[in-house]
Scaffold this active site. Sequence first.
Site, PDB file in Angstrom:
ATOM      1  CE  LYS A  22      45.588 -56.830 -27.407  1.00  0.00           C
ATOM      2  NZ  LYS A  22      46.774 -57.420 -26.759  1.00  0.00           N
ATOM      3  CG  ASN A  23      47.284 -60.244 -29.570  1.00  0.00           C
ATOM      4  OD1 ASN A  23      47.442 -59.209 -28.922  1.00  0.00           O
ATOM      5  ND2 ASN A  23      46.637 -61.298 -29.095  1.00  0.00           N
ATOM      6  CB  CYS A 116      46.447 -59.381 -19.091  1.00  0.00           C
ATOM      7  SG  CYS A 116      45.144 -58.685 -20.072  1.00  0.00           S
ATOM      8  NE  ARG A 121      49.954 -63.384 -20.162  1.00  0.00           N
ATOM      9  CZ  ARG A 121      49.279 -62.664 -21.044  1.00  0.00           C
ATOM     10  NH1 ARG A 121      48.456 -61.747 -20.647  1.00  0.00           N
ATOM     11  NH2 ARG A 121      49.430 -62.870 -22.331  1.00  0.00           N
ATOM     12  CG  ASP A 304      43.395 -63.837 -26.458  1.00  0.00           C
ATOM     13  OD1 ASP A 304      43.671 -64.128 -25.284  1.00  0.00           O
ATOM     14  OD2 ASP A 304      44.210 -63.289 -27.227  1.00  0.00           O
ATOM     15  NE  ARG A 397      46.249 -53.930 -22.224  1.00  0.00           N
ATOM     16  CZ  ARG A 397      46.282 -55.248 -22.007  1.00  0.00           C
ATOM     17  NH1 ARG A 397      45.670 -55.763 -20.969  1.00  0.00           N
ATOM     18  NH2 ARG A 397      46.937 -56.046 -22.804  1.00  0.00           N
TER      19      ARG A 397
HETATM   20  C1  UD1 Z   1      49.773 -64.012 -26.711  1.00  0.00           C
HETATM   21  C2  UD1 Z   1      48.670 -63.016 -26.933  1.00  0.00           C
HETATM   22  C3  UD1 Z   1      47.532 -63.240 -25.950  1.00  0.00           C
HETATM   23  C4  UD1 Z   1      47.065 -64.691 -26.025  1.00  0.00           C
HETATM   24  C5  UD1 Z   1      48.235 -65.646 -25.893  1.00  0.00           C
HETATM   25  C6  UD1 Z   1      47.849 -67.091 -26.102  1.00  0.00           C
HETATM   26  C7  UD1 Z   1      49.893 -61.098 -27.751  1.00  0.00           C
HETATM   27  C8  UD1 Z   1      50.363 -59.701 -27.519  1.00  0.00           C
HETATM   28  N1  UD1 Z   1      49.212 -61.675 -26.769  1.00  0.00           N
HETATM   29  O1  UD1 Z   1      50.271 -63.787 -25.400  1.00  0.00           O
HETATM   30  O2  UD1 Z   1      46.463 -62.358 -26.284  1.00  0.00           O
HETATM   31  O3  UD1 Z   1      46.154 -64.923 -24.976  1.00  0.00           O
HETATM   32  O4  UD1 Z   1      49.261 -65.335 -26.839  1.00  0.00           O
HETATM   33  O5  UD1 Z   1      47.259 -67.268 -27.341  1.00  0.00           O
HETATM   34  O6  UD1 Z   1      50.077 -61.647 -28.819  1.00  0.00           O
HETATM   35  N2  UD1 Z   1      54.784 -68.877 -20.901  1.00  0.00           N
HETATM   36  C9  UD1 Z   1      55.800 -69.277 -20.078  1.00  0.00           C
HETATM   37  N3  UD1 Z   1      57.006 -68.651 -20.203  1.00  0.00           N
HETATM   38  C10 UD1 Z   1      57.231 -67.679 -21.121  1.00  0.00           C
HETATM   39  C11 UD1 Z   1      56.181 -67.287 -21.974  1.00  0.00           C
HETATM   40  C12 UD1 Z   1      54.962 -67.916 -21.838  1.00  0.00           C
HETATM   41  O7  UD1 Z   1      55.631 -70.156 -19.239  1.00  0.00           O
HETATM   42  O8  UD1 Z   1      58.367 -67.166 -21.181  1.00  0.00           O
HETATM   43  C13 UD1 Z   1      53.468 -69.538 -20.771  1.00  0.00           C
HETATM   44  C14 UD1 Z   1      52.331 -68.569 -20.426  1.00  0.00           C
HETATM   45  O9  UD1 Z   1      52.256 -68.320 -19.038  1.00  0.00           O
HETATM   46  C15 UD1 Z   1      51.143 -69.324 -20.961  1.00  0.00           C
HETATM   47  C16 UD1 Z   1      51.700 -70.028 -22.209  1.00  0.00           C
HETATM   48  O10 UD1 Z   1      53.109 -70.058 -22.041  1.00  0.00           O
HETATM   49  O11 UD1 Z   1      50.730 -70.289 -20.031  1.00  0.00           O
HETATM   50  C17 UD1 Z   1      51.387 -69.362 -23.509  1.00  0.00           C
HETATM   51  O12 UD1 Z   1      51.729 -67.990 -23.431  1.00  0.00           O
HETATM   52  P1  UD1 Z   1      52.157 -67.168 -24.731  1.00  0.00           P
HETATM   53  O13 UD1 Z   1      51.716 -67.909 -25.946  1.00  0.00           O
HETATM   54  O14 UD1 Z   1      53.580 -66.800 -24.619  1.00  0.00           O
HETATM   55  O15 UD1 Z   1      51.276 -65.868 -24.591  1.00  0.00           O
HETATM   56  P2  UD1 Z   1      51.667 -64.386 -24.967  1.00  0.00           P
HETATM   57  O16 UD1 Z   1      52.597 -64.375 -26.132  1.00  0.00           O
HETATM   58  O17 UD1 Z   1      52.070 -63.653 -23.741  1.00  0.00           O
END
Ligand code: UD1
Length: 418
Positions: A22-23, A116, A121, A304, A397
Site C-alpha cells: 500500500k505505502n 489514521c 501527524r 507499522d 484501508r
Molecule cells: C508513512 C507511512 C506510515 C508509517 C510512517 C512511518 C505511508 C502512506 N504511510 O507515513 O504507514 O507509519 O511512514 O514509517 O507511507 N512529521 C512531521 N511533519 C510532517 C510530516 C511528518 O512532524 O510534515 C512527523 C510525523 O508526525 C511522525 C514522523 O514525522 O512523527 C514521521 O512521519 P512520516 O515518516 O512522515 O510518516 P508518513 O509519511 O505520514
Amino acid sequence: MDSIVVKGGRRLSGTVATSGAKNAALPILFATLLADGEHRLDNVPELRDIDSTEQLLNALGCTTHRSGKQMTVNVSRPDEALAPYDLVRKMRASILCLGPLLSRYGEARVSLPGGCAIGSRPIDLHVDTMQRLGADISIEEGYVVARAERLQGTRILFEKLTVGGTENALMAAVLARGATQIENAAKEPEVVDLVHYLRAMGARIEGEGSSVITVEGVDRLEPARHSIVADRIEAGTLLLAGAITGGAVRVERCEPQHLVALSDKLRECGFPVESGEDWIAVAEVDAWSSTDVTTAPHPGFPTDLQAQFMALMTQAEGTSVITEGIFENRFMHVQELVRLGADISPMALVAVVRGGKGCLSGAEVMATDLRASACLILAGLVAKGTTKVNRIYHLDRGYEQLEKKLAALGADIERVRG
Ligand code: UD1
C-alpha cells in the site's frame, strides 16, 4: 459496519503470499500525475486506500481502469489542480499529490488531511519542502494553496526523518529547474520503489535507499510501467500471526531483506526464522521469551509492526519494554489488549508488557487504526474463546483480505457483515 470474529486456539500452518505494498502504491499512483498518457501498474493491492486514491485521481482528470492487480491510469490536465476535502479526509496520504501537482501545473489546492488518528501527524515538513523549492504557500479555508511558475532545485535538509515528506520532495524535484539534494532522506523500501518508478518515467535520481538523494530536474517525463514492491508490513504481520500461535508459517512473494529488524527480534525471542530469495518462514515453537523493541526509521524496527509485535509479547515469558520512536499516541491498541486480559502499562511513548501464555481471553474490542486492527486479530488468534473486532474498516484501508489469508493458514476467523 463489518466486524471480524476470531476463535482462538488454533496453531497456524502453511504458506501464504504477500500482496503489493500500500505505502508504495499510493505515492506511485500520485506520481502518475507527473506525465500525461497511459501508466500501467501491476501488483496493485485491492484496498480502500487505493480506491480513495483512484477517486482522487479521477477528480484530478485521470481515467483509471483496474483488472485484478493491474491498473492503468490515463493522465490528462485537470480543469483545476484541486484535491477536495471530502476525498482527502478519507486518507492522510492524499497530501502526496501536493508535490506532483505543483511541479507539473505550477499550482495546487490540497485540503489539509485526515486519516489514521495516530498522533497529531502534521504536514509542516511537506509545506517547508515546497517553499524551499520556491513555491508560495498559504493556508486558506482548510486548504494548502501552493503556487510556483517553475520549481527551482535546492538543498533540502529534513530536520526530522519523514517518509511522505521525502516522497513529496522527490515528486516535486523531478520536474524542477536544476539539481536538488535531499538530506536526511527516508530510506524506506517504499521510497526506493517510488524512485524506481520515477526513473522509469525518465527522472534523473541517485542515492535512493541512502540518506542523501540527488535529483537532476528534467523538462518532461513519460508514462511508464511498473510492478509494486511486496508489502513488508503485511508480510511481517502474517509472519507474526504464525509466530503468536506457535505455528509454522511461510510467507512468500516478499522481500526478506526488508524484514531484517523483525526477523532479528523474532530470533532473539527464540523463534527459528529462515528465509530465501523471496520468502521468509517461522517454524513451530511452544514457548518464547520477551524482548525489548524501539521503533525507528528503516532499517530500524517499523512502527507499522509495533502493535502486532506487542500482541506477540503478551504471550512471551518475561517482560517486554516497547518504545514508540516515530509517532506520539500510537498505543491506542493497549487498552483493547488489556480488555482481552493483557498486563500492559503504557507510559507516554513506552509500554511495559508482562507476558505469559494463556493470559488472553476473548472479548469484544474496537480497532482504532489500521495496524491496531491487525494487532487485535493476532491477539484473537490466541485468546481463549471468541474475540470480536469491531470498526474493521480501518483494516480494509491497508490489508488485502487478511481474514481470508489467515483462514487459509487454519485460523478460525470470519467477517461478519454489519
Ligand atoms: C508513512 C507511512 C506510515 C508509517 C510512517 C512511518 C505511508 C502512506 N504511510 O507515513 O504507514 O507509519 O511512514 O514509517 O507511507 N512529521 C512531521 N511533519 C510532517 C510530516 C511528518 O512532524 O510534515 C512527523 C510525523 O508526525 C511522525 C514522523 O514525522 O512523527 C514521521 O512521519 P512520516 O515518516 O512522515 O510518516 P508518513 O509519511 O505520514
